[in-house]
Design a protein around this motif. Structure first.
Motif, short mmCIF file in Angstrom:
data_model
loop_
_atom_site.label_atom_id
_atom_site.label_comp_id
_atom_site.label_asym_id
_atom_site.label_seq_id
_atom_site.Cartn_x
_atom_site.Cartn_y
_atom_site.Cartn_z
N THR A 138 83.64 46.53 76.28
CA THR A 138 84.04 47.54 77.21
C THR A 138 85.38 47.99 77.18
O THR A 138 85.57 49.11 77.23
CB THR A 138 83.59 46.84 78.46
N GLU A 162 86.88 51.46 76.33
CA GLU A 162 87.95 52.16 77.21
C GLU A 162 89.33 52.49 76.45
O GLU A 162 89.99 53.38 76.95
CB GLU A 162 88.13 51.29 78.50
N LYS A 184 91.12 56.02 76.45
CA LYS A 184 92.33 56.40 77.37
C LYS A 184 93.29 57.43 76.32
O LYS A 184 94.18 57.93 76.76
CB LYS A 184 92.86 55.06 77.41
#
Length: 142
Positions: free
Chosen positions: A113, A117, A121
């Motif tokens: 995860t 992410e 980002k």
């Protein structure tokens, strides 16, 4: 071949037999990949195959398969798969989402995860496989 030097011809033969197995593994990551089946494919008995695979690749067979599966799932995550992590873990031979997550974190240093992410980002929405490999190599060198 204890005590004897392996000829170049024999060495090349062993390498070619291992390459056949590596190519098979890379194309069949979703399948069960047993030592018995893969050694037979390379025309070795299991122990000499395992020893030769390690000598040629620098990794055990199990470590190689696990790494390839993790890299495949990471590539799918980065290229925008709609599959759930748990489904991917089972599809690529992990016994549970937890075992996959631990293996992934051991390899990349972050959870799956967090991995996804971190890339979202920095503005990477969709990657090609080639760009993914370059990105992963860059991340691992830090």
């Amino acid at each position: 071949m204890k005590g004897k030097q392996m000829s170049n011809e024999t060495r090349n033969n062993y390498i070619n037999r291992i390459i056949v197995v590596i190519n098979f593994i890379e194309k069949n990551l979703e399948q069960e990949l047993s030592l018995k089946c893969l050694s037979k494919m390379a025309c070795f008995s299991p122990f000499p195959f395992h020893r030769s695979f390690l000598a040629i690749t620098g990794e055990t067979l199990n470590a190689f398969i696990t790494r390839k599966r993790i890299e495949k799932i990471a590539a799918l995550l980065l290229t925008g798969t709609r599959d759930h992590l748990t489904d991917l873990a089972f599809k690529y031979g992990f016994n549970s989402a937890n075992s996959f997550s631990r293996a992934f974190k051991k390899f990349y240093g972050v959870t799956p995860t967090a991995f996804t992410e971190n890339f979202s980002k920095i503005g990477i929405a969709v990657l090609t496989y080639e760009k993914y490999i370059c990105s992963i190599n860059h991340m691992k060198s830090k």
